[in-house]
Design a protein around this motif. Structure first.
Motif, PDB file in Angstrom:
ATOM      1  N   GLU A 102      11.197   7.498   6.344  1.00  0.00           N
ATOM      2  CA  GLU A 102      11.778   6.395   5.961  1.00  0.00           C
ATOM      3  C   GLU A 102      10.796   5.337   5.365  1.00  0.00           C
ATOM      4  OE1 GLU A 102      13.965   2.588   8.473  1.00  0.00           O
ATOM      5  OE2 GLU A 102      13.611   4.399   9.429  1.00  0.00           O
ATOM      6  N   ASP A 103       9.543   5.160   5.905  1.00  0.00           N
ATOM      7  CA  ASP A 103       8.437   4.173   5.257  1.00  0.00           C
ATOM      8  C   ASP A 103       7.693   4.972   4.288  1.00  0.00           C
ATOM      9  OD1 ASP A 103       9.525   2.406   6.750  1.00  0.00           O
ATOM     10  OD2 ASP A 103       8.380   2.938   8.589  1.00  0.00           O
ATOM     11  N   VAL A 104       7.751   6.424   3.904  1.00  0.00           N
ATOM     12  CA  VAL A 104       6.996   7.024   3.019  1.00  0.00           C
ATOM     13  C   VAL A 104       7.384   6.914   1.678  1.00  0.00           C
ATOM     14  CG1 VAL A 104       6.316   9.549   2.526  1.00  0.00           C
ATOM     15  CG2 VAL A 104       6.483   8.632   4.946  1.00  0.00           C
ATOM     16  N   MET A 131       0.819  -1.276   0.116  1.00  0.00           N
ATOM     17  CA  MET A 131      -0.019  -0.099  -0.175  1.00  0.00           C
ATOM     18  C   MET A 131       0.864   1.102  -0.032  1.00  0.00           C
ATOM     19  SD  MET A 131      -2.905   1.272   2.962  1.00  0.00           S
ATOM     20  CE  MET A 131      -3.849  -0.313   2.776  1.00  0.00           C
ATOM     21  N   THR A 132       0.532   2.129  -0.683  1.00  0.00           N
ATOM     22  CA  THR A 132       1.337   3.566  -0.987  1.00  0.00           C
ATOM     23  C   THR A 132       1.039   4.363   0.373  1.00  0.00           C
ATOM     24  OG1 THR A 132       1.102   3.679  -3.323  1.00  0.00           O
ATOM     25  CG2 THR A 132       1.619   5.511  -2.234  1.00  0.00           C
ATOM     26  N   LYS A 133       2.071   4.728   0.840  1.00  0.00           N
ATOM     27  CA  LYS A 133       2.126   5.576   2.130  1.00  0.00           C
ATOM     28  C   LYS A 133       2.390   7.074   1.645  1.00  0.00           C
ATOM     29  CE  LYS A 133       3.215   4.129   6.246  1.00  0.00           C
ATOM     30  NZ  LYS A 133       3.732   3.660   7.485  1.00  0.00           N
ATOM     31  N   LEU A 134       1.575   7.909   2.091  1.00  0.00           N
ATOM     32  CA  LEU A 134       1.600   9.332   1.630  1.00  0.00           C
ATOM     33  C   LEU A 134       1.671  10.205   2.859  1.00  0.00           C
ATOM     34  CD1 LEU A 134       0.985  11.114  -0.720  1.00  0.00           C
ATOM     35  CD2 LEU A 134      -1.387  11.123  -0.189  1.00  0.00           C
ATOM     36  N   LEU A 135       2.829  11.020   2.847  1.00  0.00           N
ATOM     37  CA  LEU A 135       2.983  12.146   3.980  1.00  0.00           C
ATOM     38  C   LEU A 135       2.326  13.347   3.601  1.00  0.00           C
ATOM     39  CD1 LEU A 135       3.791  13.368   6.403  1.00  0.00           C
ATOM     40  CD2 LEU A 135       6.174  13.602   5.328  1.00  0.00           C
ATOM     41  N   ILE A 136       1.195  14.022   3.881  1.00  0.00           N
ATOM     42  CA  ILE A 136       0.873  15.320   3.695  1.00  0.00           C
ATOM     43  C   ILE A 136       1.244  16.346   4.541  1.00  0.00           C
ATOM     44  CG2 ILE A 136      -1.383  16.442   3.319  1.00  0.00           C
ATOM     45  CD1 ILE A 136      -2.399  13.897   2.586  1.00  0.00           C
ATOM     46  N   ILE A 137       2.008  17.280   4.155  1.00  0.00           N
ATOM     47  CA  ILE A 137       2.581  18.447   4.830  1.00  0.00           C
ATOM     48  C   ILE A 137       1.503  19.634   4.602  1.00  0.00           C
ATOM     49  CG2 ILE A 137       4.356  20.069   5.061  1.00  0.00           C
ATOM     50  CD1 ILE A 137       6.211  18.118   3.934  1.00  0.00           C
ATOM     51  N   GLY A 138       1.079  20.109   6.137  1.00  0.00           N
ATOM     52  CA  GLY A 138       0.021  21.099   5.884  1.00  0.00           C
ATOM     53  C   GLY A 138      -1.264  20.464   5.782  1.00  0.00           C
ATOM     54  N   ALA A 139      -1.268  19.434   6.399  1.00  0.00           N
ATOM     55  CA  ALA A 139      -2.761  18.447   6.198  1.00  0.00           C
ATOM     56  C   ALA A 139      -3.972  19.170   6.867  1.00  0.00           C
ATOM     57  CB  ALA A 139      -2.585  17.278   6.953  1.00  0.00           C
ATOM     58  N   THR A 140      -3.976  20.216   7.875  1.00  0.00           N
ATOM     59  CA  THR A 140      -4.935  20.643   8.355  1.00  0.00           C
ATOM     60  C   THR A 140      -5.469  22.006   7.616  1.00  0.00           C
ATOM     61  OG1 THR A 140      -3.685  22.137   9.966  1.00  0.00           O
ATOM     62  CG2 THR A 140      -4.452  20.122  10.648  1.00  0.00           C
ATOM     63  N   LEU A 187      -5.256   4.770   0.389  1.00  0.00           N
ATOM     64  CA  LEU A 187      -3.739   5.197   0.637  1.00  0.00           C
ATOM     65  C   LEU A 187      -3.384   5.125   2.124  1.00  0.00           C
ATOM     66  CD1 LEU A 187      -2.961   7.740  -2.077  1.00  0.00           C
ATOM     67  CD2 LEU A 187      -2.729   5.253  -2.465  1.00  0.00           C
ATOM     68  N   SER A 188      -2.230   4.831   2.691  1.00  0.00           N
ATOM     69  CA  SER A 188      -1.859   5.110   3.958  1.00  0.00           C
ATOM     70  C   SER A 188      -1.404   6.454   4.162  1.00  0.00           C
ATOM     71  CB  SER A 188      -0.900   3.837   4.529  1.00  0.00           C
ATOM     72  OG  SER A 188      -0.435   4.121   5.667  1.00  0.00           O
ATOM     73  N   VAL A 189      -2.096   7.296   5.104  1.00  0.00           N
ATOM     74  CA  VAL A 189      -1.813   8.677   5.151  1.00  0.00           C
ATOM     75  C   VAL A 189      -1.351   8.814   6.206  1.00  0.00           C
ATOM     76  CG1 VAL A 189      -3.021  10.802   5.308  1.00  0.00           C
ATOM     77  CG2 VAL A 189      -3.791   9.151   3.742  1.00  0.00           C
ATOM     78  N   ILE A 190      -0.194   9.762   6.332  1.00  0.00           N
ATOM     79  CA  ILE A 190       0.447  10.504   7.720  1.00  0.00           C
ATOM     80  C   ILE A 190       0.149  11.649   7.426  1.00  0.00           C
ATOM     81  CG2 ILE A 190       2.489  10.838   8.859  1.00  0.00           C
ATOM     82  CD1 ILE A 190       3.953   8.449   7.521  1.00  0.00           C
ATOM     83  N   ALA A 191      -0.514  12.585   8.317  1.00  0.00           N
ATOM     84  CA  ALA A 191      -0.976  13.975   8.396  1.00  0.00           C
ATOM     85  C   ALA A 191       0.027  14.767   9.286  1.00  0.00           C
ATOM     86  CB  ALA A 191      -2.443  14.139   8.803  1.00  0.00           C
TER      87      ALA A 191
END
Length: 218
Positions: free
Chosen positions: A64-66, A1-10, A26-30
């Motif tokens: 690392e995992d993104v 599964m694609t892991k996505l980091l969203i900067i400025g998520a709010t 998608l796997s999300v890191i906010a």
């Protein structure tokens, strides 16, 4: 599964991106600085992870995992230079990496028409009424100029129409490269839902490598 980091998520764009990414499995890191807003996002989308830190403090170990990073960072006009500073920070982390990074850019770097003589920013700069917020499109223009000189990072950029507002995805989406898009009513507008849809589509399809594209509501 694609892991996505969203900067400025709010922010406006970030929230739309989180919703669209989750909807696409998608796997999300906010990422954001306001923990209360991040927790509110987490309550709405319970499958996401949170990275509560200043974007400038993001380290390679955080990535690392993104698989893909999306920079939806927004600033006040008096700190618009931070757009370029953050892009430089993130690019430095990703030199010679296989990870992708996408940047939400402005409309100022788009040409006004097919002649490619004037940029939208030229019109903004010629209008005295734009002085209070002009630094934002100006620095987003410089951000794209910087990115276009980056050859060893897998980046892409996306520009909205002249009017970038909160709203649902359009049923008719216009896509282009370097020219400002307008609909058949001669309106250049992009909603956050439209932007998020096309950004996540690009995350999945990987069509624009080291290029900028633009999207607008039809």
């Amino acid at each position: 599964m694609t892991k996505l980091l969203i900067i400025g998520a709010t922010g406006m764009t970030g929230q739309a991106l989180v919703a669209e990414a989750v909807a696409n499995g998608l796997s999300v890191i906010a990422n954001g600085r306001n923990l209360d807003k991040l927790n509110a996002l987490n309550n709405e989308f319970q499958d996401i992870n949170i990275l509560n830190k200043d974007a400038f403090e993001i380290k390679l170990s955080d990535l690392e995992d993104v698989d893909v990073i999306i920079d939806a960072f927004a600033t006040a006009p008096d700190q618009a230079y931070l757009q370029i500073d953050l892009a430089a920070h993130l690019i430095a982390l990703l030199r010679n990496s296989s990870k992708r990074i996408g940047f939400i850019l402005g409309a100022g770097s788009l040409y006004t028409d097919e002649s490619k003589i004037k940029l939208t920013y030229d019109l903004i700069a010629a209008d005295d009424s734009t002085k209070p917020w002009r630094a934002i499109p100006e620095n987003q223009l410089y951000e794209l100029e910087f990115l276009r000189r980056v050859k060893n990072v897998n980046w892409f950029g996306v520009s909205p129409g002249s009017n970038f507002i909160a709203g649902e995805k359009s049923d008719n989406i216009l896509v282009g490269d370097d020219i400002l898009l307008t609909n058949d009513q001669n309106v250049s507008e992009t909603t956050s839902g439209t932007m998020a849809f096309k950004v996540i589509e690009e995350v999945k399809n990987n069509q624009y490598n080291q290029k900028r594209f633009t999207v607008a509501n039809g």
